[in-house]
Design an enzyme around this catalytic site. Structure first.
Site, PDB file in Angstrom:
ATOM      1  N   SER A  89       0.906  -1.367  -0.019  1.00 28.27           N
ATOM      2  CA  SER A  89       0.068  -0.047  -0.171  1.00 28.27           C
ATOM      3  C   SER A  89       0.704   1.331  -0.007  1.00 28.27           C
ATOM      4  CB  SER A  89      -0.818  -0.026   1.254  1.00 28.27           C
ATOM      5  OG  SER A  89      -1.190   1.432   1.305  1.00 28.27           O
ATOM      6  N   HIS A 119      -1.178  -1.420  -4.227  1.00 31.72           N
ATOM      7  CA  HIS A 119      -2.619  -1.511  -3.205  1.00 31.72           C
ATOM      8  C   HIS A 119      -2.901   0.089  -3.217  1.00 31.72           C
ATOM      9  CE1 HIS A 119      -5.609  -2.710  -0.509  1.00 31.72           C
ATOM     10  NE2 HIS A 119      -5.367  -1.541  -0.030  1.00 31.72           N
ATOM     11  N   ASP A 143      -5.007   3.035  -1.901  1.00 25.63           N
ATOM     12  CA  ASP A 143      -6.155   3.223  -0.890  1.00 25.63           C
ATOM     13  C   ASP A 143      -6.775   4.551  -1.043  1.00 25.63           C
ATOM     14  OD1 ASP A 143      -6.009   1.179   1.174  1.00 25.63           O
ATOM     15  OD2 ASP A 143      -3.994   1.917   1.528  1.00 25.63           O
ATOM     16  N   MET A 175      -9.537   7.241  -0.211  1.00 26.10           N
ATOM     17  CA  MET A 175     -10.503   7.690   0.873  1.00 26.10           C
ATOM     18  C   MET A 175     -11.073   8.775   0.445  1.00 26.10           C
ATOM     19  SD  MET A 175      -8.046   6.585   3.876  1.00 26.10           S
ATOM     20  CE  MET A 175      -7.064   5.152   4.084  1.00 26.10           C
ATOM     21  N   HIS A 231      -8.503  -0.044  -3.569  1.00 22.02           N
ATOM     22  CA  HIS A 231      -9.243  -0.285  -2.430  1.00 22.02           C
ATOM     23  C   HIS A 231      -9.971   0.989  -2.049  1.00 22.02           C
ATOM     24  CE1 HIS A 231      -9.373  -1.084   2.310  1.00 22.02           C
ATOM     25  NE2 HIS A 231     -10.475  -1.194   1.701  1.00 22.02           N
ATOM     26  N   MET A 263     -12.463   3.339  -0.275  1.00 22.41           N
ATOM     27  CA  MET A 263     -13.120   3.413   1.018  1.00 22.41           C
ATOM     28  C   MET A 263     -13.772   4.668   0.893  1.00 22.41           C
ATOM     29  SD  MET A 263      -9.733   2.336   3.385  1.00 22.41           S
ATOM     30  CE  MET A 263      -8.878   2.370   2.072  1.00 22.41           C
ATOM     31  N   MET A 290     -10.617  -6.791   6.548  1.00 23.17           N
ATOM     32  CA  MET A 290      -9.869  -5.687   7.126  1.00 23.17           C
ATOM     33  C   MET A 290      -9.404  -6.197   8.417  1.00 23.17           C
ATOM     34  SD  MET A 290      -9.830  -3.041   4.909  1.00 23.17           S
ATOM     35  CE  MET A 290      -8.858  -1.994   5.942  1.00 23.17           C
ATOM     36  N   GLY A 297      -8.905   3.634   7.117  1.00 25.22           N
ATOM     37  CA  GLY A 297      -8.871   4.936   7.344  1.00 25.22           C
ATOM     38  C   GLY A 297      -7.459   5.547   7.400  1.00 25.22           C
ATOM     39  N   PHE A 298      -6.652   4.764   8.223  1.00 22.63           N
ATOM     40  CA  PHE A 298      -5.131   5.332   8.432  1.00 22.63           C
ATOM     41  C   PHE A 298      -4.126   3.946   8.422  1.00 22.63           C
ATOM     42  CE2 PHE A 298      -8.197   7.957  10.568  1.00 22.63           C
ATOM     43  CZ  PHE A 298      -7.401   9.270   9.855  1.00 22.63           C
ATOM     44  N   GLY A 299      -3.168   4.195   7.902  1.00 27.71           N
ATOM     45  CA  GLY A 299      -1.966   3.169   8.070  1.00 27.71           C
ATOM     46  C   GLY A 299      -1.338   3.164   9.249  1.00 27.71           C
ATOM     47  N   GLY A 300      -0.351   2.124   9.577  1.00 29.43           N
ATOM     48  CA  GLY A 300       0.288   2.289  10.776  1.00 29.43           C
ATOM     49  C   GLY A 300      -0.471   1.728  12.130  1.00 29.43           C
ATOM     50  N   ASP A 360      -5.803  -6.624   5.236  1.00 30.53           N
ATOM     51  CA  ASP A 360      -5.458  -5.235   5.098  1.00 30.53           C
ATOM     52  C   ASP A 360      -5.245  -4.595   6.442  1.00 30.53           C
ATOM     53  OD1 ASP A 360      -4.516  -2.715   4.357  1.00 30.53           O
ATOM     54  OD2 ASP A 360      -6.335  -2.652   3.223  1.00 30.53           O
ATOM     55  N   GLY A 361      -3.971  -4.283   6.779  1.00 31.02           N
ATOM     56  CA  GLY A 361      -3.869  -3.581   7.951  1.00 31.02           C
ATOM     57  C   GLY A 361      -3.009  -4.281   8.937  1.00 31.02           C
ATOM     58  N   GLY A 362      -1.985  -3.659   9.299  1.00 29.72           N
ATOM     59  CA  GLY A 362      -1.005  -4.280  10.359  1.00 29.72           C
ATOM     60  C   GLY A 362      -0.180  -5.451  10.033  1.00 29.72           C
ATOM     61  N   GLY A 380       1.588  -1.710   4.184  1.00 24.65           N
ATOM     62  CA  GLY A 380       1.927  -0.336   3.971  1.00 24.65           C
ATOM     63  C   GLY A 380       2.983   0.128   4.573  1.00 24.65           C
ATOM     64  N   SER A 381       2.815   0.295   6.085  1.00 24.82           N
ATOM     65  CA  SER A 381       4.034   0.951   6.705  1.00 24.82           C
ATOM     66  C   SER A 381       5.088  -0.035   6.828  1.00 24.82           C
ATOM     67  CB  SER A 381       3.652   1.408   7.960  1.00 24.82           C
ATOM     68  OG  SER A 381       2.539   0.537   8.744  1.00 24.82           O
TER      69      SER A 381
END
Ligand code: DX5
Ligand code: ZN
Length: 223
Positions: free
Chosen positions: A10, A34, A36, A38, A67, A69, A138, A143-146, A174-176, A196-197
């Site tokens: 991402s 990816h 994102d 938003m 993706h 959102m 999810m 809404g946010f990365g990290g 997706d996420g973390g 992502g991060s």
């Protein structure tokens, strides 16, 4: 790319002022980029409008996994497919007519994917299983990365894997996702990973994509 594991970095936490260079860093090792999208309505954050996203899709050397959102996504999703996204993900919570939207996405040759937020059960969407190319579970609130990986979502990943059965549907998380969490997600049944991060905060983003893939493949071989 290798086997049945896909890594889709991402660019949410990449440097937006030099996206071309950021994408170039990971292009040769990534299955998809990816993207994102938003709108500051469906989620409390804004990234790209359609015009900016279309330019990214057109210039990316790697296929784009969009993706969305975005609220009221039915028509916008089809526009993203028409703009050349290789895969378009809609949120079940933001779509009025899921079946028509999935069909519209596919009519432009893109893969069609359905996402659910952490609070949304997957069971309500079983009827669409024959129309879907990928489910996205999810593992953070969108809404946010990290953010921290929600291990509590692994039960939902397992149930989705059971629902998929022998169909050739991809299962994305997706996420973390990081070197610490990817194996847990593989073991629950995921095969497509957004990171992502973990990628863009790494000293060597391409090397991190490779390391994530290796970690996923090795835990798939030895669950
Ligand atoms: C969150 C986005 C994710 C995010 C992942 O709403 O959908 O794709 O960029 O970032 P990390 O990997 O940092 O959680
Ligand atoms: Zn995402």
């Amino acid at each position: 790319m290798s086997g049945h594991i896909r890594i889709t970095p991402s660019i949410l936490n990449a440097d937006f002022s030099r996206l071309d260079q950021e994408i170039a860093k990971i292009a040769s090792v990534s299955d998809f980029i990816h993207l994102d999208v938003m709108d500051n309505i469906f989620v409390p954050n804004f990234t790209f409008d359609f015009s900016t996203a279309s330019k990214i899709i057109a210039s990316s050397p790697v296929p784009i996994d969009a993706h969305l959102m975005v609220a009221d996504v039915d028509q916008i999703a089809i526009d993203y497919a028409e703009a050349g996204a290789a895969s378009v993900t809609i949120h079940a919570e933001a779509t009025t007519n899921i079946s028509a939207t999935l069909k519209g996405i596919k009519s432009h040759g893109a893969r069609a994917a359905l996402a659910v937020k952490p609070g949304t059960a997957i069971e309500g969407y079983e009827e669409f299983v024959g129309e879907i190319d990928m489910f996205l579970i999810m593992t953070v609130e969108p809404g946010f990365g990290g953010q921290k990986f929600m291990e509590s979502m692994m039960e939902k990943v397992r149930r989705t894997r059971e629902m998929i059965g022998s169909r050739p549907i991809w299962l994305q998380v997706d996420g973390g996702i990081s070197l610490e969490t990817i194996e847990i997600a593989v073991e629950a049944g995921a095969d497509t990973f957004v990171a992502g991060s973990a990628v863009f905060k790494a000293e060597d983003p391409a090397q991190m994509v490779i390391a994530l893939r290796e970690r996923a493949l090795s835990s798939k071989l030895h669950p």
